[in-house]
Design an enzyme around this catalytic site. Structure first.
Site, PDB file in Angstrom:
ATOM      1  N   CYS A 164      -6.948  17.353 -30.033  1.00 23.30           N
ATOM      2  CA  CYS A 164      -6.537  15.851 -30.627  1.00 23.30           C
ATOM      3  C   CYS A 164      -7.141  15.238 -30.240  1.00 23.30           C
ATOM      4  O   CYS A 164      -6.932  13.624 -30.773  1.00 23.30           O
ATOM      5  CB  CYS A 164      -5.019  16.117 -30.072  1.00 23.30           C
ATOM      6  SG  CYS A 164      -3.737  17.221 -30.566  1.00 23.30           S
ATOM      7  N   HIS A 195      -3.551   8.668 -31.088  1.00 18.67           N
ATOM      8  CA  HIS A 195      -2.941  10.085 -31.291  1.00 18.67           C
ATOM      9  C   HIS A 195      -1.417  10.490 -32.155  1.00 18.67           C
ATOM     10  O   HIS A 195      -0.158  10.155 -30.956  1.00 18.67           O
ATOM     11  CB  HIS A 195      -3.411  11.149 -31.371  1.00 18.67           C
ATOM     12  CG  HIS A 195      -2.788  12.956 -30.862  1.00 18.67           C
ATOM     13  ND1 HIS A 195      -2.719  13.376 -32.458  1.00 18.67           N
ATOM     14  CD2 HIS A 195      -2.294  13.673 -29.728  1.00 18.67           C
ATOM     15  CE1 HIS A 195      -2.569  14.395 -32.140  1.00 18.67           C
ATOM     16  NE2 HIS A 195      -2.200  14.806 -31.045  1.00 18.67           N
ATOM     17  N   ASN A 209       2.434  16.353 -35.874  1.00 20.77           N
ATOM     18  CA  ASN A 209       0.821  16.275 -34.730  1.00 20.77           C
ATOM     19  C   ASN A 209       0.223  16.967 -36.185  1.00 20.77           C
ATOM     20  O   ASN A 209       0.332  18.197 -35.955  1.00 20.77           O
ATOM     21  CB  ASN A 209       1.647  17.349 -33.949  1.00 20.77           C
ATOM     22  CG  ASN A 209       0.136  16.728 -33.055  1.00 20.77           C
ATOM     23  OD1 ASN A 209      -0.832  16.481 -34.047  1.00 20.77           O
ATOM     24  ND2 ASN A 209       0.282  16.796 -31.918  1.00 20.77           N
TER      25      ASN A 209
END
Length: 330
Positions: free
Chosen positions: A111, A251, A281
């Site tokens: 990520c 993020h 996500n």
């Protein structure tokens, strides 16, 4: 004086299949209220037959159009879900975009991958090794999720976001003014796909070993701590006060994580950009997707001071700051 990397284009891509919380609640022991209260996610997009490179090519093409160019000197693809373990996905993406024989390679920082990719691109530009770089974060997490695991299947989505960086004079519009990167391999087991590499081949653990796994509670804690520490260190280096940040784009893992980081930094809540409600996500794609949405919604304007920060498997983390340029996201 070394050139500075500036953001000149931004593009995105999402699969066509929209997956709502209600749809998942029909096959998993969960419901919309449970998902939203813990993550802030309302829906996500999953690919139906598309590979990571397909999304990367679409986002990359849109970013090039946004930048008003059809050439770059380098391509970097940040992904946890490459088309193949070998070769890398980036050379294929560069070829399909018609960019010729430019250097192209993948980054595996989960990520944190997009921020790592931006830093790598900026370093190549500063060193004079490239005048322009296309950085793409692209993921098809739906291909590595255990469909029976509600702790991961409700969180992750597929998508891609891309940025064109170009050499400019220091402090030019869109210049990246600094980076802070870090990792801690002693915590590698917090986020992992056990099988598929040289440590343990896929045949070693059966089908379950090929799925993405995450230890939610410690990941939450470390994400808040590391993103806060990284962002604070970078702000001190650049001389920016937290109160001067116009937009914090972290993020997009979890709404509670972003609020906690903002609180820890002293950034007002109304300056935090949220996009996980719309796309979930999307790992390395999450920051460029969030930036594009903020531009489209009028929540990000030229001259805004922008703080980026991410946390991912490895574990890895990274932050960057820039003054937002006058660009159109496509």
């Amino acid at each position: 004086m070394n050139a500075t990397a500036a953001l000149t284009g931004l593009g995105t891509a999402l699969p066509s299949r929209r997956v709502t919380n209600e749809e998942l609640s029909r096959v998993l022991d969960t419901d919309d209220q449970w998902i939203q209260s813990r993550t802030g996610i309302k829906q996500r997009f999953w690919s139906a037959g598309s590979a990571t490179s397909d999304l990367a090519v679409e986002a990359g093409r849109n970013a090039l159009r946004s930048a008003g160019t059809d050439t770059v000197d380098m391509v970097i693809v940040a992904t946890t879900t490459p088309d193949h373990p070998c070769p890398a996905t980036a050379p294929d993406v560069a070829s399909r975009l018609g960019l010729g024989v430019v250097p192209a390679f993948d980054i595996a920082a989960v990520c944190s991958g997009f921020v790592y990719g931006l830093a790598c691109a900026a370093a190549h530009i500063a060193a004079g090794l490239a005048g322009s770089v296309l950085v793409i974060g692209a993921e098809t997490y739906s291909t590595i999720l255990d469909p029976d695991d509600r702790t991961t299947s409700v969180i992750f989505g597929d998508g891609a976001g891309a940025a064109v960086l170009r050499a400019t004079a220091p402090d030019g519009p869109g210049s990246f003014l600094g980076f802070d990167l870090g990792s801690d391999g002693s915590l590698k087991d917090l986020i992992t796909i056990p099988d598929g590499g040289s440590r343990q081949r896929t045949s070693g653990s059966g089908p379950a070993g090929s799925y993405f796994t995450m230890q939610g509670k410690p990941v939450f804690r470390h994400a808040v701590d590391r993103m806060t520490e990284s962002a604070r260190a970078l702000l001190e280096t650049t001389g920016w006060a937290a109160g001067s940040i116009d937009r914090f784009v972290g993020h997009q893992a979890n709404a509670r994580i972003l609020r906690a980081v903002a609180d820890g930094l002293g950034v007002k809540g109304d300056r935090v950009i949220m996009d996980m409600d719309r796309v979930g996500n999307t790992s390395a794609a999450s920051i460029p997707l969030a930036l594009a949405r903020a531009v489209a919604d009028g929540n990000l304007a030229p001259g805004d001071r922008v703080l980026l920060s991410a946390f991912g498997g490895g574990i890895t983390w990274g932050s960057s700051v820039l003054v937002w340029p006058d660009i159109v996201a496509l």
